[in-house]
Design a protein around this motif. Structure first.
Motif, PDB file in Angstrom:
ATOM      1  N   PRO A   9       0.825  -1.222   0.000  1.00 56.35           N
ATOM      2  CA  PRO A   9       0.000   0.000   0.000  1.00 56.35           C
ATOM      3  C   PRO A   9       0.848   1.256   0.000  1.00 56.35           C
ATOM      4  O   PRO A   9       1.784   1.389   0.768  1.00 56.35           O
ATOM      5  CB  PRO A   9      -0.810  -0.135   1.305  1.00 56.35           C
ATOM      6  CG  PRO A   9       0.014  -1.031   2.178  1.00 56.35           C
ATOM      7  CD  PRO A   9       0.707  -1.985   1.254  1.00 56.35           C
ATOM      8  N   ARG A  10       0.488   2.180  -0.890  1.00 57.11           N
ATOM      9  CA  ARG A  10       1.215   3.443  -1.018  1.00 57.11           C
ATOM     10  C   ARG A  10       0.325   4.658  -0.802  1.00 57.11           C
ATOM     11  O   ARG A  10       0.821   5.729  -0.499  1.00 57.11           O
ATOM     12  CB  ARG A  10       1.855   3.536  -2.413  1.00 57.11           C
ATOM     13  CG  ARG A  10       2.856   2.441  -2.729  1.00 57.11           C
ATOM     14  CD  ARG A  10       4.123   2.598  -1.935  1.00 57.11           C
ATOM     15  NE  ARG A  10       5.139   1.651  -2.371  1.00 57.11           N
ATOM     16  CZ  ARG A  10       6.318   1.505  -1.768  1.00 57.11           C
ATOM     17  NH1 ARG A  10       6.596   2.242  -0.702  1.00 57.11           N
ATOM     18  NH2 ARG A  10       7.198   0.638  -2.200  1.00 57.11           N
ATOM     19  N   THR A  11      -0.975   4.489  -0.997  1.00 56.34           N
ATOM     20  CA  THR A  11      -1.904   5.606  -0.908  1.00 56.34           C
ATOM     21  C   THR A  11      -3.159   5.175  -0.157  1.00 56.34           C
ATOM     22  O   THR A  11      -3.383   3.978   0.087  1.00 56.34           O
ATOM     23  CB  THR A  11      -2.313   6.109  -2.306  1.00 56.34           C
ATOM     24  OG1 THR A  11      -3.072   5.077  -2.961  1.00 56.34           O
ATOM     25  CG2 THR A  11      -1.097   6.452  -3.146  1.00 56.34           C
ATOM     26  N   LEU A  12      -3.993   6.161   0.186  1.00 59.80           N
ATOM     27  CA  LEU A  12      -5.269   5.853   0.822  1.00 59.80           C
ATOM     28  C   LEU A  12      -6.158   5.025  -0.102  1.00 59.80           C
ATOM     29  O   LEU A  12      -6.900   4.151   0.356  1.00 59.80           O
ATOM     30  CB  LEU A  12      -5.978   7.153   1.221  1.00 59.80           C
ATOM     31  CG  LEU A  12      -5.381   7.903   2.422  1.00 59.80           C
ATOM     32  CD1 LEU A  12      -6.098   9.240   2.607  1.00 59.80           C
ATOM     33  CD2 LEU A  12      -5.497   7.069   3.692  1.00 59.80           C
ATOM     34  N   ILE A  15      -5.269   1.396   0.206  1.00 65.96           N
ATOM     35  CA  ILE A  15      -5.779   0.793   1.433  1.00 65.96           C
ATOM     36  C   ILE A  15      -7.284   0.557   1.344  1.00 65.96           C
ATOM     37  O   ILE A  15      -7.798  -0.479   1.784  1.00 65.96           O
ATOM     38  CB  ILE A  15      -5.444   1.693   2.645  1.00 65.96           C
ATOM     39  CG1 ILE A  15      -3.958   1.564   2.973  1.00 65.96           C
ATOM     40  CG2 ILE A  15      -6.252   1.298   3.873  1.00 65.96           C
ATOM     41  CD1 ILE A  15      -3.528   0.168   3.357  1.00 65.96           C
ATOM     42  N   GLY A  51       5.180   3.055   4.185  1.00 64.72           N
ATOM     43  CA  GLY A  51       3.814   2.576   4.011  1.00 64.72           C
ATOM     44  C   GLY A  51       3.214   1.894   5.218  1.00 64.72           C
ATOM     45  O   GLY A  51       2.061   1.474   5.166  1.00 64.72           O
ATOM     46  N   PHE A  54      -0.146   3.121   6.429  1.00 64.11           N
ATOM     47  CA  PHE A  54      -1.320   2.620   5.721  1.00 64.11           C
ATOM     48  C   PHE A  54      -1.717   1.238   6.245  1.00 64.11           C
ATOM     49  O   PHE A  54      -2.902   0.911   6.311  1.00 64.11           O
ATOM     50  CB  PHE A  54      -1.045   2.562   4.224  1.00 64.11           C
ATOM     51  CG  PHE A  54      -0.741   3.901   3.619  1.00 64.11           C
ATOM     52  CD1 PHE A  54      -1.698   4.907   3.611  1.00 64.11           C
ATOM     53  CD2 PHE A  54       0.494   4.172   3.067  1.00 64.11           C
ATOM     54  CE1 PHE A  54      -1.426   6.150   3.059  1.00 64.11           C
ATOM     55  CE2 PHE A  54       0.778   5.404   2.518  1.00 64.11           C
ATOM     56  CZ  PHE A  54      -0.187   6.403   2.511  1.00 64.11           C
ATOM     57  N   LEU A  57      -3.710   1.823   9.359  1.00 65.22           N
ATOM     58  CA  LEU A  57      -5.089   2.176   9.003  1.00 65.22           C
ATOM     59  C   LEU A  57      -5.890   0.925   8.655  1.00 65.22           C
ATOM     60  O   LEU A  57      -7.051   0.777   9.057  1.00 65.22           O
ATOM     61  CB  LEU A  57      -5.093   3.141   7.826  1.00 65.22           C
ATOM     62  CG  LEU A  57      -4.630   4.577   8.083  1.00 65.22           C
ATOM     63  CD1 LEU A  57      -4.438   5.310   6.758  1.00 65.22           C
ATOM     64  CD2 LEU A  57      -5.631   5.322   8.945  1.00 65.22           C
ATOM     65  N   THR A 164      -3.875   6.307  14.704  1.00 71.34           N
ATOM     66  CA  THR A 164      -3.940   5.810  13.330  1.00 71.34           C
ATOM     67  C   THR A 164      -4.988   4.716  13.168  1.00 71.34           C
ATOM     68  O   THR A 164      -5.766   4.722  12.209  1.00 71.34           O
ATOM     69  CB  THR A 164      -2.563   5.269  12.892  1.00 71.34           C
ATOM     70  OG1 THR A 164      -1.553   6.210  13.223  1.00 71.34           O
ATOM     71  CG2 THR A 164      -2.530   5.005  11.402  1.00 71.34           C
ATOM     72  N   GLY A 168      -8.588   4.446  11.019  1.00 73.82           N
ATOM     73  CA  GLY A 168      -8.900   3.381  10.070  1.00 73.82           C
ATOM     74  C   GLY A 168     -10.337   2.913  10.145  1.00 73.82           C
ATOM     75  O   GLY A 168     -10.862   2.351   9.176  1.00 73.82           O
ATOM     76  N   LEU A 171     -12.217   4.871   7.500  1.00 77.40           N
ATOM     77  CA  LEU A 171     -11.264   4.972   6.388  1.00 77.40           C
ATOM     78  C   LEU A 171     -11.861   5.708   5.191  1.00 77.40           C
ATOM     79  O   LEU A 171     -11.184   6.486   4.521  1.00 77.40           O
ATOM     80  CB  LEU A 171     -10.813   3.571   5.971  1.00 77.40           C
ATOM     81  CG  LEU A 171      -9.672   3.458   4.960  1.00 77.40           C
ATOM     82  CD1 LEU A 171      -8.423   4.149   5.472  1.00 77.40           C
ATOM     83  CD2 LEU A 171      -9.380   1.999   4.653  1.00 77.40           C
ATOM     84  N   MET A 177      -3.572  12.417   4.114  1.00 80.64           N
ATOM     85  CA  MET A 177      -2.915  12.109   5.378  1.00 80.64           C
ATOM     86  C   MET A 177      -3.044  13.260   6.371  1.00 80.64           C
ATOM     87  O   MET A 177      -2.882  13.082   7.565  1.00 80.64           O
ATOM     88  CB  MET A 177      -1.437  11.785   5.135  1.00 80.64           C
ATOM     89  CG  MET A 177      -1.216  10.515   4.318  1.00 80.64           C
ATOM     90  SD  MET A 177      -2.106   9.086   4.951  1.00 80.64           S
ATOM     91  CE  MET A 177      -1.274   8.857   6.529  1.00 80.64           C
TER      92      MET A 177
END
Length: 208
Positions: A9-12, A15, A51, A54, A57, A164, A168, A171, A177
């Motif tokens: 995972p790199r971004t919302l 996720i 990451g 994430f 989350l 955090t 989540g 989410l 962020m």
């Protein structure tokens, strides 16, 4: 769904997609999801792959606050410990080439707080004063004993993990962020960090 397991995972959005894919699967194969989650989190933490926030989350979204916080703290501590020993073996050249000034500053602070290292490490873990990746790598190089590193990590990561993981749960309401670490959350973390070093400050004052 196989592709989502192969992509870190790199971004919302990553996720949210991963959460959607795993929600029903988690109910039927909880042990397998937990094992896979732990392996990925510890791997990322050990080898300093960005990451893990994430992943925290995701823990809240899939497992709830209580189990999510316990899971994140366990994996973060295990991964940080692995990174500590990896850095002890091969990390010195990397640190001196990437962060020579920051490493010198950290070494000076550790030397001045030799008698209160646990409190100092708790402060660093609770507050965003120094990046956790740098702390994991630099701690064995500047002479912080592993037992102090371990307990400071185990206890000090709880507040940030709670913030955090709790985020989540909602989410779908996160757009960036910046929604995760607002001014109130950061202020709370600094307040907890100040409380953690207060006994040391009071002790130093009484000695002088």
């Amino acid at each position: 769904m196989a592709r989502c397991f192969l992509k870190l995972p790199r971004t919302l959005n990553d996720i949210q997609t991963l959460r959607d894919d795993l929600e029903s699967y988690t109910n039927d194969y909880t042990a397998q999801v937990l094992a896979g989650y732990c392996m990925v989190y510890i791997f990322m933490q050990t080898f300093m792959i960005p990451g893990t926030v994430f992943m925290s989350l995701l823990a809240g979204s899939l497992f709830g606050v209580s189990r999510g916080v316990a899971l994140v703290v366990f994996n973060a501590t295990a991964g940080a410990s692995s990174c500590y020993f990896l850095s002890k073996l091969i990390g010195r050249p990397l640190l001196f080439s990437l962060w020579p000034d920051k490493l010198s500053f950290f070494q000076e602070q550790v030397a001045k707080r030799h008698d209160s290292l646990l409190n100092y490490m708790l402060f660093l873990r609770v507050t965003p004063t120094l990046p956790n990746t740098f702390i994991n790598l630099a701690s064995p190089i500047v002479g912080i004993p592993f037992h102090i590193f371990f307990f400071a990590t185990l206890i000090g990561l709880v507040p940030a993990a709670f913030v955090t993981v709790r985020a989540g749960i909602a989410l779908g309401d996160l757009h960036s962020m910046g929604d995760l670490y607002d001014i109130n959350s950061i202020a709370t973390l600094f307040l907890i960090g100040i409380v953690s070093v207060t006994p040391t400050l009071m002790n130093n004052k009484s000695k002088s």
